[in-house]
Design a protein around this motif. Structure first.
Motif, PDB file in Angstrom:
ATOM      1  N   MET A 129      -1.802  31.093   3.864  1.00  0.00           N
ATOM      2  CA  MET A 129      -1.989  31.131   5.306  1.00  0.00           C
ATOM      3  C   MET A 129      -0.659  30.849   6.012  1.00  0.00           C
ATOM      4  N   ILE A 189       1.026  29.802   9.455  1.00  0.00           N
ATOM      5  CA  ILE A 189       0.629  29.132  10.698  1.00  0.00           C
ATOM      6  C   ILE A 189       1.831  28.447  11.336  1.00  0.00           C
ATOM      7  N   TYR A 210      -4.001  31.982  16.267  1.00  0.00           N
ATOM      8  CA  TYR A 210      -3.407  30.675  16.511  1.00  0.00           C
ATOM      9  C   TYR A 210      -4.130  29.898  17.605  1.00  0.00           C
ATOM     10  N   ASP A 253      -4.004  36.816  20.196  1.00  0.00           N
ATOM     11  CA  ASP A 253      -4.323  36.463  18.811  1.00  0.00           C
ATOM     12  C   ASP A 253      -4.100  37.626  17.840  1.00  0.00           C
ATOM     13  N   SER A 257       7.423  27.983  11.614  1.00  0.00           N
ATOM     14  CA  SER A 257       6.241  28.404  10.862  1.00  0.00           C
ATOM     15  C   SER A 257       6.213  27.727   9.502  1.00  0.00           C
ATOM     16  N   ASP A 267      -7.190  29.070  17.544  1.00  0.00           N
ATOM     17  CA  ASP A 267      -8.237  28.214  16.964  1.00  0.00           C
ATOM     18  C   ASP A 267      -8.093  28.200  15.440  1.00  0.00           C
ATOM     19  N   ILE A 268      -7.136  27.448  14.948  1.00  0.00           N
ATOM     20  CA  ILE A 268      -6.803  27.442  13.521  1.00  0.00           C
ATOM     21  C   ILE A 268      -7.782  26.598  12.691  1.00  0.00           C
ATOM     22  N   TRP A 270     -10.346  28.108  10.304  1.00  0.00           N
ATOM     23  CA  TRP A 270      -9.712  28.838   9.199  1.00  0.00           C
ATOM     24  C   TRP A 270      -9.288  27.871   8.093  1.00  0.00           C
ATOM     25  N   TRP A 306      -5.873  19.881  12.733  1.00  0.00           N
ATOM     26  CA  TRP A 306      -6.126  20.813  11.638  1.00  0.00           C
ATOM     27  C   TRP A 306      -5.118  20.642  10.506  1.00  0.00           C
ATOM     28  N   CYS A 350      -3.704  35.389   5.022  1.00  0.00           N
ATOM     29  CA  CYS A 350      -4.292  34.997   6.299  1.00  0.00           C
ATOM     30  C   CYS A 350      -3.217  34.593   7.301  1.00  0.00           C
ATOM     31  N   ASN A 351      -3.102  35.349   8.365  1.00  0.00           N
ATOM     32  CA  ASN A 351      -2.327  34.960   9.541  1.00  0.00           C
ATOM     33  C   ASN A 351      -3.402  34.813  10.624  1.00  0.00           C
ATOM     34  N   PRO A 352      -4.009  33.615  10.741  1.00  0.00           N
ATOM     35  CA  PRO A 352      -5.195  33.441  11.589  1.00  0.00           C
ATOM     36  C   PRO A 352      -4.860  33.476  13.075  1.00  0.00           C
TER      37      PRO A 352
END
Length: 175
Positions: A95, A97, A77, A16, A142, A79-80, A83, A105, A73-75
């Protein structure tokens, strides 16, 4: 639901912690003038003001930490979903993702996000945390989800941006 990263050969402790390529971040920073990074680590942050896992960004008031303005935010991945929920309540966020419209999500994001930018023209080579080198082989495309300070419309605007243009324009602005 957390992903198990099926088939990934990345060590579990850094799965992550992938970093956005600097050129892509810089190009978006030129557009949005980020005031902070809400999902970073001491190794992968791209903004001087950032929150780490220890700071628990999902329970922190981002405006009280960074002030008003867009956050990056590049959370994680894995558990998106949480976020997406946080971005909907905080707003003023960009963000990055995976471009996967088949997951729960994404449907949840559509209820609150203002813009969805699909990144076309190839996959992003994210920077690996342990080597600090870009890694080819990203198994998904992406997209960017953008929440503006105030909700603009009832449904999001869909646009595209070419990955190479994101990289090239940023390289020009860095020079």
């Amino acid at each position: 639901m957390r992903s198990d990263f099926g088939g990934s050969d990345t060590p579990v402790n850094i799965r992550d912690l992938w970093q956005t390529p600097f050129n892509i971040y810089q190009n978006l920073n030129d557009e949005f003038n980020f005031v902070g990074d809400v999902a970073a680590s001491d190794i992968n942050h791209l903004h001087m003001n950032y929150l780490t896992e220890e700071d628990d960004a999902l329970t922190t008031d981002w405006n009280s930490v960074f002030g008003s303005g867009y956050k990056w935010c590049n959370p994680p991945y894995s558990d998106i979903g949480p976020w997406i929920d946080k971005a909907a309540s905080e707003r003023s966020l960009v963000m990055l993702i995976p471009a996967d419209v088949s997951v729960g999500w994404f449907k949840k994001a559509l209820a609150t996000v203002d813009e969805v930018r699909l990144i076309t023209g190839g996959r992003i080579s994210f920077v690996r945390a342990d080597t600090q080198e870009p890694q080819n082989g990203n198994n998904k495309g992406s997209m960017l989800l953008i929440w503006h300070p105030r909700r603009c419309e009832d449904s999001p605007r869909f646009t595209t941006v070419d990955r190479n243009e994101l990289m090239d324009r940023a390289m020009v602005s860095v020079l």
